[in-house]
Design a protein around this motif. Structure first.
Motif, PDB file in Angstrom:
ATOM      1  N   GLU A  80     -10.652   0.502   7.751  1.00  0.00           N
ATOM      2  CA  GLU A  80     -10.134   0.435   9.116  1.00  0.00           C
ATOM      3  C   GLU A  80      -9.272  -0.813   9.299  1.00  0.00           C
ATOM      4  O   GLU A  80      -9.604  -1.905   8.841  1.00  0.00           O
ATOM      5  CB  GLU A  80     -11.301   0.408  10.116  1.00  0.00           C
ATOM      6  CG  GLU A  80     -10.862   0.511  11.569  1.00  0.00           C
ATOM      7  CD  GLU A  80     -12.039   0.591  12.525  1.00  0.00           C
ATOM      8  OE1 GLU A  80     -11.812   0.534  13.746  1.00  0.00           O
ATOM      9  OE2 GLU A  80     -13.178   0.710  12.048  1.00  0.00           O
ATOM     10  N   THR A 113      -6.246  -1.227   8.041  1.00  0.00           N
ATOM     11  CA  THR A 113      -5.261  -1.423   6.971  1.00  0.00           C
ATOM     12  C   THR A 113      -4.214  -0.318   7.017  1.00  0.00           C
ATOM     13  O   THR A 113      -4.451   0.769   7.549  1.00  0.00           O
ATOM     14  CB  THR A 113      -5.929  -1.419   5.590  1.00  0.00           C
ATOM     15  OG1 THR A 113      -6.637  -0.189   5.410  1.00  0.00           O
ATOM     16  CG2 THR A 113      -6.894  -2.587   5.464  1.00  0.00           C
ATOM     17  N   SER A 114      -3.063  -0.597   6.461  1.00  0.00           N
ATOM     18  CA  SER A 114      -1.949   0.347   6.475  1.00  0.00           C
ATOM     19  C   SER A 114      -1.608   0.764   5.051  1.00  0.00           C
ATOM     20  O   SER A 114      -1.275  -0.076   4.208  1.00  0.00           O
ATOM     21  CB  SER A 114      -0.720  -0.288   7.136  1.00  0.00           C
ATOM     22  OG  SER A 114       0.390   0.589   7.098  1.00  0.00           O
ATOM     23  N   ASP A 145       0.523   3.955   2.957  1.00  0.00           N
ATOM     24  CA  ASP A 145       1.342   5.173   3.040  1.00  0.00           C
ATOM     25  C   ASP A 145       1.927   5.496   1.673  1.00  0.00           C
ATOM     26  O   ASP A 145       1.735   4.757   0.700  1.00  0.00           O
ATOM     27  CB  ASP A 145       2.450   5.025   4.091  1.00  0.00           C
ATOM     28  CG  ASP A 145       3.383   3.852   3.824  1.00  0.00           C
ATOM     29  OD1 ASP A 145       3.500   3.427   2.644  1.00  0.00           O
ATOM     30  OD2 ASP A 145       4.002   3.350   4.781  1.00  0.00           O
ATOM     31  N   SER A 151       4.271   2.746   0.070  1.00  0.00           N
ATOM     32  CA  SER A 151       3.599   1.531  -0.391  1.00  0.00           C
ATOM     33  C   SER A 151       2.767   1.804  -1.643  1.00  0.00           C
ATOM     34  O   SER A 151       2.700   0.967  -2.549  1.00  0.00           O
ATOM     35  CB  SER A 151       2.724   0.941   0.719  1.00  0.00           C
ATOM     36  OG  SER A 151       1.659   1.822   1.060  1.00  0.00           O
TER      37      SER A 151
END
Length: 509
Positions: A458, A460-461, A463, A466
């Motif tokens: 939770e 964090t990003s 995709d 990345s």
């Protein structure tokens, strides 16, 4: 000159006697090598290797594209009893370093284009002696220069069919590549299988558009052609328009590829106008040929021989005759002439006709084991000596094999094997990723492509861009996930294993 050896090292010398002036290799746009010139080149390489301290059982790694050098080094290795290790040119520097170190290469020969990755592999490669193809540089000696200076003749080392000839690295299901040891006998018998089942003759002209570091291109493409004294047209890479032009220019009779190869050729603007009248033998592996590609080639009077195999079988296990492409559509064919295939149930007993079970393979083309991995080798064979493919399939009443699925979750993308555990290990090292599963998702162009299904911490990003950026340089680019999907939880069994079948059902795998 004595030639008592029974290994592949004797092939080119015997061809020099039988067909000295026949064109063996075509490379570049028009350059050619006769069998006499090719055998002389292999002789000179063998002298160079001897001068560099290479002897029987030593490994010589080769990192480079399709070229006369590739084949001259392989046969030169065979003449001195060394083991040739072709390195996948698409590997990242850490992967190259691992392969070179694992095989214990005494010498690494590479094309100048790969100087960067070789340098980056650095200490991980085990610091072998390095030779560059061509003239070389002030830093690295050139193979061409060394070969010109080679004096004398290297009396070929006597090799038996049980001696190691080549080590081909296949992606490991535990995240590390395994070196499949292929003997002189394995390579001889797979070539004979192809001569029998694909009717290779001395007048054939084979276009080599797939990389020779792939065991299919080497064992079932180049070797049968050279054994028969036919002609091999070497291409550095695949471009559909150029491939079509080469077929017309050289009167190509044989072509091998993967479904994507043929699809791109059929979709090319030059497809309809190219003279394909000499083409007679098309072979395809990796996955089933899509119906629309079959239709496009059949409209030009061409049919495919399809097949099934694995690195450990050098690699051919079965072949579907072109005449049976439609009658047995979906099948990968009959066992090769000198190879046997059986289906077993979970208890190891023979499965009934039509019954799905594990595909097992036996024959003189099946490898003896993995380099330096006795436990993995033992696990790969049944008690009575059959190789366990890990794939599921069944035999119909006529003995034709059909593939049902895979015990291993290997992904085949454009003819390249991708093993999820390797990627999953790296994915879980990304900051924020808490768990990961990689599956194959159908793709019209590549057959299937890898998708990463991940859970994240939770806040964090993560995709697709990345993740691909993180993996780029750590693994070959064809292994990069085409999509990254974030889920709340991965479905698991009671023992904690990810239920990949559920993921494939959900995401179209």
């Amino acid at each position: 000159m004595l030639m008592h050896q029974h290994g592949i090292g004797a092939w080119v010398a015997k061809r020099r006697l039988r067909s000295p002036d026949k064109v063996a290799l075509v490379h570049g746009d028009q350059a050619t090598m006769t069998y006499r010139q090719f055998a002389d080149a292999a002789d000179r390489v063998s002298v160079v290797l001897r001068e560099w301290g290479v002897g029987k059982g030593d490994a010589v790694a080769y990192l480079g594209g399709n070229s006369p050098d590739f084949l001259a080094v392989m046969f030169g290795c065979a003449q001195v009893g060394a083991v040739f290790v072709p390195v996948n040119t698409r590997l990242a520097a850490p992967e190259i370093g691992y392969v070179v170190a694992d095989c214990g290469a005494r010498v690494l020969i590479h094309d100048p284009d790969f100087a960067g990755p070789v340098a980056a592999a650095g200490p991980a490669a085990g610091a072998p002696n390095v030779i560059v193809t061509g003239e070389g540089t002030s830093e690295w000696p050139g193979l061409a220069r060394l070969a010109r200076a080679a004096v004398g003749f290297t009396d070929p080392v006597d090799s038996t069919h049980q001696d190691a000839a080549v080590i081909v690295y296949t992606s490991g299901t535990t995240g590390r590549a395994k070196g499949a040891v292929l003997t002189h006998g394995n390579l001889t018998w797979v070539a004979l299988n192809c001569v029998v089942d694909y009717d290779v003759v001395s007048t054939d002209v084979a276009l080599m558009i797939s990389p020779l570091f792939h065991v299919a291109s080497l064992g079932m493409g180049a070797l049968p052609v050279l054994l028969k004294g036919a002609t091999l047209v070497l291409e550095k890479g695949f471009e559909p328009g150029r491939a079509l032009a080469q077929i017309e220019r050289h009167g190509v009779t044989m072509l091998s590829g993967v479904p994507t190869t043929y699809q791109l050729m059929a979709d090319h603007p030059d497809w309809a106008s190219t003279d394909l009248s000499t083409l007679a033998k098309l072979t395809c592996g990796g996955s089933a040929v899509p119906t629309r590609v079959l239709d496009a080639f059949e409209a030009r009077g061409l049919s495919f021989s399809q097949g099934y195999g694995m690195t450990e079988a050098a690699p051919g296990a079965t072949a579907l005759p072109a005449a049976m492409t439609r009658a047995k559509q979906g099948s990968v064919g009959l066992p090769h002439f000198f190879t046997d295939v059986r289906i077993t149930d979970p208890t190891g007993a023979a499965a009934p006709t039509g019954g799905v079970g594990e595909i097992e393979v036996a024959g003189p083309n099946v490898f003896p084991g993995y380099h330096g991995l006795p436990e993995a080798t033992a696990e790969a064979f049944t008690a009575d000596g059959w190789f366990r493919s890990g794939d599921l399939g069944y035999l119909d009443a006529d003995g034709y094999l059909y593939i049902s699925g895979r015990l291993k979750d290997m992904i085949i993308s454009g003819g390249e094997n991708i093993y999820p555990p390797e990627l999953e290990h790296l994915l879980t090292a990304i900051d924020g990723v808490t768990s990961a599963a990689v599956i194959g998702v159908p793709d019209e162009r590549w057959g299937e492509v890898p998708w990463a299904i991940v859970t994240v911490r939770e806040g964090t990003s993560v995709d697709t861009d990345s993740v691909r950026a993180y993996l780029d340089g750590k693994v070959a680019r064809y292994k990069l996930p085409k999509n990254v999907v974030i889920v709340a939880d991965l479905p698991r069994t009671a023992s904690g294993k990810v239920r990949k079948a559920d993921l494939r059902a959900r995401f179209g795998g």
